[in-house]
Design a protein around this motif. Structure first.
Motif, PDB file in Angstrom:
ATOM      1  N   ARG A   1       0.812  -1.213   0.000  1.00  0.00           N
ATOM      2  CA  ARG A   1       0.000   0.000   0.000  1.00  0.00           C
ATOM      3  C   ARG A   1       0.846   1.264   0.000  1.00  0.00           C
ATOM      4  N   GLY A   2       2.116   1.148  -0.363  1.00  0.00           N
ATOM      5  CA  GLY A   2       2.963   2.328  -0.461  1.00  0.00           C
ATOM      6  C   GLY A   2       3.481   2.822   0.872  1.00  0.00           C
ATOM      7  N   ARG A   3       3.379   1.967   1.925  1.00  0.00           N
ATOM      8  CA  ARG A   3       3.850   2.401   3.244  1.00  0.00           C
ATOM      9  C   ARG A   3       5.104   1.622   3.650  1.00  0.00           C
ATOM     10  N   ALA A   4       5.877   1.217   2.631  1.00  0.00           N
ATOM     11  CA  ALA A   4       7.072   0.404   2.904  1.00  0.00           C
ATOM     12  C   ALA A   4       8.011   1.105   3.870  1.00  0.00           C
ATOM     13  N   LYS A   5       8.203   2.415   3.673  1.00  0.00           N
ATOM     14  CA  LYS A   5       9.169   3.131   4.509  1.00  0.00           C
ATOM     15  C   LYS A   5       8.753   3.128   5.976  1.00  0.00           C
ATOM     16  N   ALA A   6       7.462   3.363   6.222  1.00  0.00           N
ATOM     17  CA  ALA A   6       6.999   3.357   7.606  1.00  0.00           C
ATOM     18  C   ALA A   6       7.180   1.973   8.220  1.00  0.00           C
ATOM     19  N   ALA A   7       6.882   0.916   7.439  1.00  0.00           N
ATOM     20  CA  ALA A   7       7.018  -0.439   7.962  1.00  0.00           C
ATOM     21  C   ALA A   7       8.473  -0.742   8.294  1.00  0.00           C
ATOM     22  N   LEU A   8       9.387  -0.376   7.378  1.00  0.00           N
ATOM     23  CA  LEU A   8      10.807  -0.627   7.618  1.00  0.00           C
ATOM     24  C   LEU A   8      11.302   0.150   8.822  1.00  0.00           C
ATOM     25  N   ALA A   9      10.823   1.414   8.938  1.00  0.00           N
ATOM     26  CA  ALA A   9      11.300   2.246  10.040  1.00  0.00           C
ATOM     27  C   ALA A   9      10.791   1.734  11.371  1.00  0.00           C
ATOM     28  N   THR A  10       9.511   1.367  11.438  1.00  0.00           N
ATOM     29  CA  THR A  10       8.996   0.896  12.724  1.00  0.00           C
ATOM     30  C   THR A  10       9.659  -0.421  13.104  1.00  0.00           C
ATOM     31  N   ALA A  11       9.989  -1.251  12.098  1.00  0.00           N
ATOM     32  CA  ALA A  11      10.699  -2.494  12.389  1.00  0.00           C
ATOM     33  C   ALA A  11      12.103  -2.200  12.896  1.00  0.00           C
ATOM     34  N   ALA A  12      12.807  -1.273  12.238  1.00  0.00           N
ATOM     35  CA  ALA A  12      14.195  -1.000  12.611  1.00  0.00           C
ATOM     36  C   ALA A  12      14.284  -0.325  13.972  1.00  0.00           C
ATOM     37  N   ILE A  13      13.444   0.713  14.168  1.00  0.00           N
ATOM     38  CA  ILE A  13      13.524   1.430  15.436  1.00  0.00           C
ATOM     39  C   ILE A  13      13.012   0.536  16.569  1.00  0.00           C
ATOM     40  N   GLY A  14      11.932  -0.215  16.296  1.00  0.00           N
ATOM     41  CA  GLY A  14      11.412  -1.145  17.292  1.00  0.00           C
ATOM     42  C   GLY A  14      12.451  -2.188  17.663  1.00  0.00           C
TER      43      GLY A  14
END
Lengths: 171, 511
Positions: free
Chosen positions: B104-117
């Motif tokens: 859905r075009g939210r790849a960056k948010a998913a990657l960031a929440t995974a990395a920061i989490g």
């Protein structure tokens, strides 16, 4: 795809799990026999107990697995719901040709590794596997094969000082 | 000496330029291999073992190892999110929501929440490791042989019963692992078992060979059989100027990170099952209590943040039983143990006294590696996306070559390479028929340990079996093992008592 072809009864029960169950039972019995006839007495603290327990468990659960495949196959492998193109289960037909070729190539690779040397064996193996997996870009794969086999050989033997078989090439 | 001065001296070791370089190499190589589809942290470490063995100092090797360990985890979450091919069952949960977000075009948010989490979780649980490891090692000194036996039983039972969909297949996987673990000369009497007259088998089958075979060779053959059905498209990253996470994303992520950590760390630290169970618990929990329930299955950020944090926290937690008891509870921990033993370091209660400086350097480098990853991972994401675009034929041909080198370099024997291939063929059959892999690994590594402790116990007690039930600790651990076996059937039993039917409870390896 019409409704009938996806309906559960239109598909045959896959035969693979039953064959696997049979093989597991036979293999388990063979190993159990091997454990049973080993030398020495079976004692609680001795080396013979564990093999008998492990292979015994194997036989018991292999029999349960086989019986389940014969009498209730849907319990272990339910029909996939819907049409997922990436779905993979015992219900999708096995494309055995590519893995079989890869397996043969692997065996040849291991056997040629020492006589032919790492560089030649690896280059040939890489080309073979990429082709078996459907790569059509032969020029690119030849270049990669050369870089990979020489590069890895030099990196491992010169930088990391891990010896790899030299073989017929004078390196 | 207090824990903090130990830790400080560990930092002192790690912060030398040479060791920082090892850490940087570790995180980069770890992420690179971890990003490759279908390769999880366990295989990454197994493949990179020969490289660490070639280092002269064990300290440098372990610092690199810590980097590889976390790097492989970060890399794996990138692949789960962008390509929907989780490398290990513990990243399945985050693949579900992460891939949907990416689509859905939210790849960056998913990657960031995974990395920061992951960073938050790993840092908190590394602090936990720092605080608890040494005191626990002190307690573990009092453990007797029968307790170790019971711990091994518990770890095996919980993984077998709770991971995967069928107890029968789980137990069959476990017996395969136990069988492989038996091959070779018996440690106490020297009797040959299942060697079939071959000298090559006297030393047994090493765990590295089993892991390379099952994961690298097995996965490659499995891919070869499904060439036409593989997910091919890498989800687009989105515009480069775009923000990684919006204020709303932060607001929805921070609680799941903390909750995921709170679930993951204790589960990982218990000798009962590694990272699979907490990730699924976290996912289920976030799903039930989220205000955005409808978004789950379609890309809810909580469903990435929670499980990723739980996964990382559990991975640091797993180091506690590994370092203090010498008991690995996941495939990754099993390879770590193999590498420790490669340097003649035996994890267990005495580890902190015998090899204190190395262990504290390892723990300190967990903090450093984690920080490096946070700094490196998101800015370098474009590079990792390029790695994901390596064509499948080249990728798997390369994986097979490195698997072969890995086994050959460790063993120096073609026969061992062939054994690894044989194990790979088994791995292929297991994947095809949906047998779980984790119980095999635990069987190979814990089986011999369990047998040894059992026989030691009987030696001490003069063959009296009641010692397993009269010592309270042992009895409790064995009771928990039995409980783990019943647990998956509990919902069904309760439902039957109430006159309804329900699904079997299962975690992991279940879409």
């Amino acid at each position: 795809m019409t409704a009938e072809t996806i309906a559960p009864k239109a598909r045959r029960t896959p035969v693979g799990p039953r064959i696997l169950g049979g093989v597991l039972v036979l293999l388990g019995l063979g190993l159990f026999w091997e454990a049973w006839r080993a030398e020495g007495e079976v004692t609680l603290g001795g080396p013979r107990l564990a093999p008998i327990i492990v292979t015994g468990l194997w036989v018991v659960f292999a029999v349960i697995y086989l019986l389940r495949q014969i009498f209730a196959p849907a319990a272990d492998y339910p029909e996939p719901e819907g049409e997922d193109e990436h779905a993979d289960s015992v219900h999708t037909p096995l494309d055995w040709k590519a893995p079989a070729i890869v397996a043969v190539l692997l065996a040849a690779y291991a056997l040629l590794l020492e006589p032919a040397g790492f560089v030649l064996a690896t280059g040939a193996f890489y080309l073979g596997v990429t082709r078996a997996l459907g790569s059509k870009k032969i020029v690119r794969e030849v270049i990669v094969a050369l870089v990979l086999s020489f590069g890895v050989y030099l990196a491992f033997t010169r930088l990391l000082e891990i010896s790899l078989p030299e073989g017929v090439l004078p390196l | 000496m207090s824990v903090w001065s130990d830790l400080l001296s560990g930092f002192g070791t790690v912060l030398s330029p040479e060791n920082l370089l090892y850490a940087a190499i570790g995180v980069t190589v770890g992420t690179f291999v971890g990003v490759l589809p279908g390769i999880g942290p366990a295989l990454t470490i197994a493949l990179l073992l020969p490289i660490t063995f070639s280092l002269d100092s064990p300290t440098g090797a372990f610092i690199m190892f810590a980097g590889i360990y976390y790097g492989a985890m970060y890399g794996g979450s990138t692949t789960s999110i962008l390509l929907n091919t989780p490398g290990e069952s513990s990243s399945v949960a985050s693949a579900i929501e992460g891939y949907q977000m990416a689509r859905r075009g939210r790849a960056k948010a998913a990657l960031a929440t995974a990395a920061i989490g992951s960073f938050v979780a790993a840092t908190i649980s590394t602090i936990g490791l720092t605080l608890f490891a040494k005191p626990l090692a002190g307690l573990a000194v009092q453990f007797k042989a029968q307790d170790y036996f019971a711990l091994a039983v518990l770890a095996m039972m919980s993984v077998t019963a709770l991971v995967g969909r069928s107890l029968v297949r789980g137990v069959l996987s476990l017996t395969l692992g136990l069988f492989i673990g038996l091959v070779g000369l018996d440690g106490l009497t020297g009797q040959a078992r299942f060697t079939f007259g071959s000298m090559e088998l006297f030393e047994g089958v090493s765990i590295v060979i089993v892991i390379v075979g099952l994961f690298a060779v097995g996965e490659s053959l499995h891919v070869a059989a499904r060439l036409k059905r593989l997910p091919e498209t890498v989800a687009p990253l989105g515009a480069s100027g775009e923000k990684w996470m919006t204020r709303e994303d932060w607001r929805r992520s921070w609680m799941p990170w903390l909750r995921g950590t709170a679930v993951g760390f204790p589960f990982g630290a218990l000798p009962a099952g590694g990272a699979d169970i907490p990730t699924f618990l976290s996912y289920t929990f976030e799903k039930h209590r989220s205000k955005h329930k409808a978004e789950f299955g379609k890309g809810a950020i909580e469903g990435v943040a929670g499980p990723e944090a739980a996964n990382n926290a559990a991975f640091s937690g797993v180091l506690i039983p590994l370092l203090t008891l010498g008991i690995p509870t996941s495939a990754t921990a099993a390879v770590m143990l193999a590498s420790f033993q490669g340097f003649n370091i035996q994890p267990g209660p005495q580890l902190f006294e015998k090899s204190g400086p190395i262990v504290w350097a390892l723990i300190a480098s967990l903090y450093i590696g984690n920080l490096m990853l946070l700094v490196l991972n998101l800015p370098l994401i474009k590079m990792w996306v390029q790695v994901l675009k390596i064509p499948r034929p080249s990728l798997y041909a390369g994986i097979l070559v490195f698997a072969t080198i890995g086994v050959y370099a460790v063993s120096g024997s073609v026969v061992q390479v062939l054994i690894a291939y044989g194990v790979g063929a088994l791995g292929f059959v297991m994947r095809r028929f949906d047998f779980p892999i984790a119980p095999v690994i635990l069987g190979v590594i814990l089986g011999p340990m369990m047998e040894l402790q059992f026989r030691r116990t009987l030696l001490v007690s003069n063959g009296d079996l009641t010692v397993f039930f009269t010592r309270p600790l042992t009895a409790v651990l064995l009771g928990l093992a039995v409980f783990a076996l019943i647990l998956p059937y509990l919902p069904r039993l309760i439902a039957r008592l109430r006159g309804r039917t329900a699904q079997r409870l299962a975690f992991g390896e279940d879409d």
